[in-house]
Scaffold this motif. Structure first.
Motif, PDB file in Angstrom:
ATOM      1  N   ASP A  97      61.726 -10.044  40.131  1.00 48.85           N
ATOM      2  CA  ASP A  97      62.209  -9.381  38.859  1.00 48.85           C
ATOM      3  C   ASP A  97      63.482  -8.561  39.271  1.00 48.85           C
ATOM      4  N   GLY A  98      64.601  -8.536  38.401  1.00 50.11           N
ATOM      5  CA  GLY A  98      65.649  -7.710  38.539  1.00 50.11           C
ATOM      6  C   GLY A  98      66.867  -7.893  38.014  1.00 50.11           C
ATOM      7  N   LEU A  99      67.987  -7.310  38.072  1.00 52.49           N
ATOM      8  CA  LEU A  99      69.383  -7.774  37.906  1.00 52.49           C
ATOM      9  C   LEU A  99      70.036  -7.849  39.315  1.00 52.49           C
ATOM     10  N   TYR A 100      70.786  -8.970  39.317  1.00 56.01           N
ATOM     11  CA  TYR A 100      71.490  -9.026  40.836  1.00 56.01           C
ATOM     12  C   TYR A 100      72.807  -9.492  40.488  1.00 56.01           C
ATOM     13  N   SER A 101      73.826  -9.239  41.514  1.00 55.15           N
ATOM     14  CA  SER A 101      75.171  -9.719  41.528  1.00 55.15           C
ATOM     15  C   SER A 101      75.037 -11.173  42.301  1.00 55.15           C
ATOM     16  N   VAL A 102      75.878 -11.890  41.865  1.00 52.34           N
ATOM     17  CA  VAL A 102      75.747 -13.149  42.429  1.00 52.34           C
ATOM     18  C   VAL A 102      77.057 -13.574  43.419  1.00 52.34           C
ATOM     19  N   ALA A 103      76.892 -14.161  44.691  1.00 49.69           N
ATOM     20  CA  ALA A 103      77.759 -14.520  45.280  1.00 49.69           C
ATOM     21  C   ALA A 103      78.419 -16.038  45.215  1.00 49.69           C
ATOM     22  N   ASP A 104      79.769 -16.145  45.639  1.00 51.46           N
ATOM     23  CA  ASP A 104      80.297 -17.469  45.263  1.00 51.46           C
ATOM     24  C   ASP A 104      79.248 -18.839  45.640  1.00 51.46           C
ATOM     25  N   ASN A 105      78.787 -18.528  46.892  1.00 52.89           N
ATOM     26  CA  ASN A 105      77.971 -19.584  47.536  1.00 52.89           C
ATOM     27  C   ASN A 105      76.548 -19.769  46.970  1.00 52.89           C
ATOM     28  N   TYR A 106      76.153 -19.368  45.891  1.00 59.27           N
ATOM     29  CA  TYR A 106      75.066 -19.460  45.367  1.00 59.27           C
ATOM     30  C   TYR A 106      74.336 -21.010  45.207  1.00 59.27           C
ATOM     31  N   THR A 107      73.028 -21.070  45.347  1.00 58.94           N
ATOM     32  CA  THR A 107      72.566 -22.449  44.851  1.00 58.94           C
ATOM     33  C   THR A 107      71.399 -22.410  43.657  1.00 58.94           C
ATOM     34  N   TYR A 108      71.191 -23.124  43.221  1.00 57.73           N
ATOM     35  CA  TYR A 108      70.207 -23.077  41.948  1.00 57.73           C
ATOM     36  C   TYR A 108      68.537 -23.480  42.389  1.00 57.73           C
ATOM     37  N   THR A 109      67.747 -22.771  41.855  1.00 61.36           N
ATOM     38  CA  THR A 109      66.410 -23.274  41.806  1.00 61.36           C
ATOM     39  C   THR A 109      66.180 -24.179  40.748  1.00 61.36           C
ATOM     40  N   PHE A 110      65.236 -25.215  40.817  1.00 63.51           N
ATOM     41  CA  PHE A 110      64.900 -26.344  39.919  1.00 63.51           C
ATOM     42  C   PHE A 110      63.351 -26.186  39.540  1.00 63.51           C
ATOM     43  N   ALA A 111      63.355 -26.557  38.159  1.00 61.90           N
ATOM     44  CA  ALA A 111      62.075 -26.830  37.687  1.00 61.90           C
ATOM     45  C   ALA A 111      61.512 -27.768  38.387  1.00 61.90           C
ATOM     46  N   ILE A 141      75.159 -14.618  33.860  1.00 56.32           N
ATOM     47  CA  ILE A 141      76.453 -13.907  33.097  1.00 56.32           C
ATOM     48  C   ILE A 141      77.689 -14.421  33.865  1.00 56.32           C
ATOM     49  N   SER A 142      78.726 -14.722  33.239  1.00 58.31           N
ATOM     50  CA  SER A 142      79.954 -15.187  33.840  1.00 58.31           C
ATOM     51  C   SER A 142      80.995 -14.200  32.912  1.00 58.31           C
ATOM     52  N   THR A 143      81.307 -13.233  33.950  1.00 55.28           N
ATOM     53  CA  THR A 143      82.366 -12.093  33.147  1.00 55.28           C
ATOM     54  C   THR A 143      83.773 -12.789  32.530  1.00 55.28           C
ATOM     55  N   ASP A 144      84.218 -13.683  33.122  1.00 57.18           N
ATOM     56  CA  ASP A 144      85.537 -14.333  32.960  1.00 57.18           C
ATOM     57  C   ASP A 144      85.533 -15.724  32.366  1.00 57.18           C
ATOM     58  N   GLY A 145      84.532 -16.219  31.992  1.00 56.53           N
ATOM     59  CA  GLY A 145      84.248 -17.208  30.834  1.00 56.53           C
ATOM     60  C   GLY A 145      84.140 -18.714  31.841  1.00 56.53           C
ATOM     61  N   ALA A 146      84.107 -18.803  33.256  1.00 57.93           N
ATOM     62  CA  ALA A 146      84.011 -19.821  33.899  1.00 57.93           C
ATOM     63  C   ALA A 146      82.444 -20.354  33.986  1.00 57.93           C
ATOM     64  N   TRP A 147      82.271 -21.572  33.196  1.00 61.81           N
ATOM     65  CA  TRP A 147      80.893 -21.850  33.102  1.00 61.81           C
ATOM     66  C   TRP A 147      80.313 -22.108  34.629  1.00 61.81           C
ATOM     67  N   ASP A 148      79.525 -22.009  34.855  1.00 62.11           N
ATOM     68  CA  ASP A 148      78.757 -22.393  36.226  1.00 62.11           C
ATOM     69  C   ASP A 148      79.467 -21.428  37.268  1.00 62.11           C
ATOM     70  N   SER A 149      79.892 -20.134  36.931  1.00 64.53           N
ATOM     71  CA  SER A 149      80.423 -19.347  38.061  1.00 64.53           C
ATOM     72  C   SER A 149      79.952 -18.127  37.540  1.00 64.53           C
ATOM     73  N   TRP A 150      78.804 -17.949  37.968  1.00 65.38           N
ATOM     74  CA  TRP A 150      78.164 -16.753  37.774  1.00 65.38           C
ATOM     75  C   TRP A 150      78.516 -15.372  38.579  1.00 65.38           C
ATOM     76  N   ASP A 151      78.227 -14.135  37.928  1.00 64.35           N
ATOM     77  CA  ASP A 151      78.627 -12.962  38.369  1.00 64.35           C
ATOM     78  C   ASP A 151      77.548 -12.262  38.425  1.00 64.35           C
ATOM     79  N   TYR A 152      76.474 -12.444  37.505  1.00 63.01           N
ATOM     80  CA  TYR A 152      75.436 -11.710  37.294  1.00 63.01           C
ATOM     81  C   TYR A 152      74.325 -12.662  37.007  1.00 63.01           C
ATOM     82  N   PHE A 153      73.034 -12.132  37.539  1.00 69.44           N
ATOM     83  CA  PHE A 153      71.895 -13.036  37.292  1.00 69.44           C
ATOM     84  C   PHE A 153      70.756 -12.017  37.104  1.00 69.44           C
ATOM     85  N   VAL A 154      69.798 -12.271  36.021  1.00 78.02           N
ATOM     86  CA  VAL A 154      68.594 -11.644  35.679  1.00 78.02           C
ATOM     87  C   VAL A 154      67.272 -12.593  36.022  1.00 78.02           C
ATOM     88  N   HIS A 155      66.531 -12.085  36.730  1.00 76.75           N
ATOM     89  CA  HIS A 155      65.088 -12.936  36.636  1.00 76.75           C
ATOM     90  C   HIS A 155      64.067 -11.922  36.053  1.00 76.75           C
TER      91      HIS A 155
END
Length: 170
Positions: free
Chosen positions: A63-77, A33-47
């Motif tokens: 599992d859970g709902l998380y807030s996301v810091a600006d310095n996040y990295t992705y996991t990859f399949a 979830i990006s609350t301000d519309g910036a693609w790839d600038s996530w504010d919240y994440f649900v696993h």
């Protein structure tokens, strides 16, 4: 995908994903979830879902709902679409807000209920994305830009001109 928010305060109420070919969910799902519309600038994440690290690189969070810091990295399949992002790495950039948060499923509908979390969306600019563990069917959506009044006026004038030209030609 259907995103519902409260008109008073712009609080996110729910996100519903409609599965199109099966009611079966594998391993885990990710909701971004990006609350301000910036693609790839996530504010919240649900696993949401079972397995954690067997199908991804990095450290898949619990599992859970998380807030996301600006310095996040992705996991990859690591299966199916190998190397595509399918979650956010739990490397210190996630803050757990609710460890029991997850979706409910009824038939083909997966619904995330955010009504108790006071997540404020910019109604003119937000973006939500959903990905299953394997990153096969990433979907996303947000608010579409609304044409400004001058654009609509110009379009309408063009239609009137075409109609007048058509009548004149007869």
């Amino acid at each position: 995908m259907d995103v519902t928010y409260n008109d008073i305060g712009n609080y996110l109420e729910s996100v519903t994903i409609v599965l199109h070919d099966s009611t079966y969910r594998q391993a885990f799902d990710s909701l971004f979830i990006s609350t301000d519309g910036a693609w790839d600038s996530w504010d919240y994440f649900v696993h949401d879902g079972g397995e954690r690290n067997s199908v991804s690189t990095g450290n898949v969070p619990d599992d859970g709902l998380y807030s996301v810091a600006d310095n996040y990295t992705y996991t990859f399949a690591t299966t199916n679409r190998t190397g595509n992002p399918n979650g956010i790495n739990d490397d210190g950039s996630l803050t757990l807000l609710n460890g029991s948060f997850g979706a409910t499923q009824s038939g083909y509908n997966i619904t995330y209920d955010f009504s108790n979390f006071n997540i404020i969306l910019d109604p003119d600019s937000f973006f939500v994305a959903y990905a299953p563990w394997c990153d096969n069917d990433v979907i996303g959506g947000g608010t579409a830009p609304v044409p400004e009044p001058a654009t609509m006026l110009l379009f309408g004038a063009g239609l009137v001109g075409l109609a007048g030209f058509g009548r004149r030609k007869k």
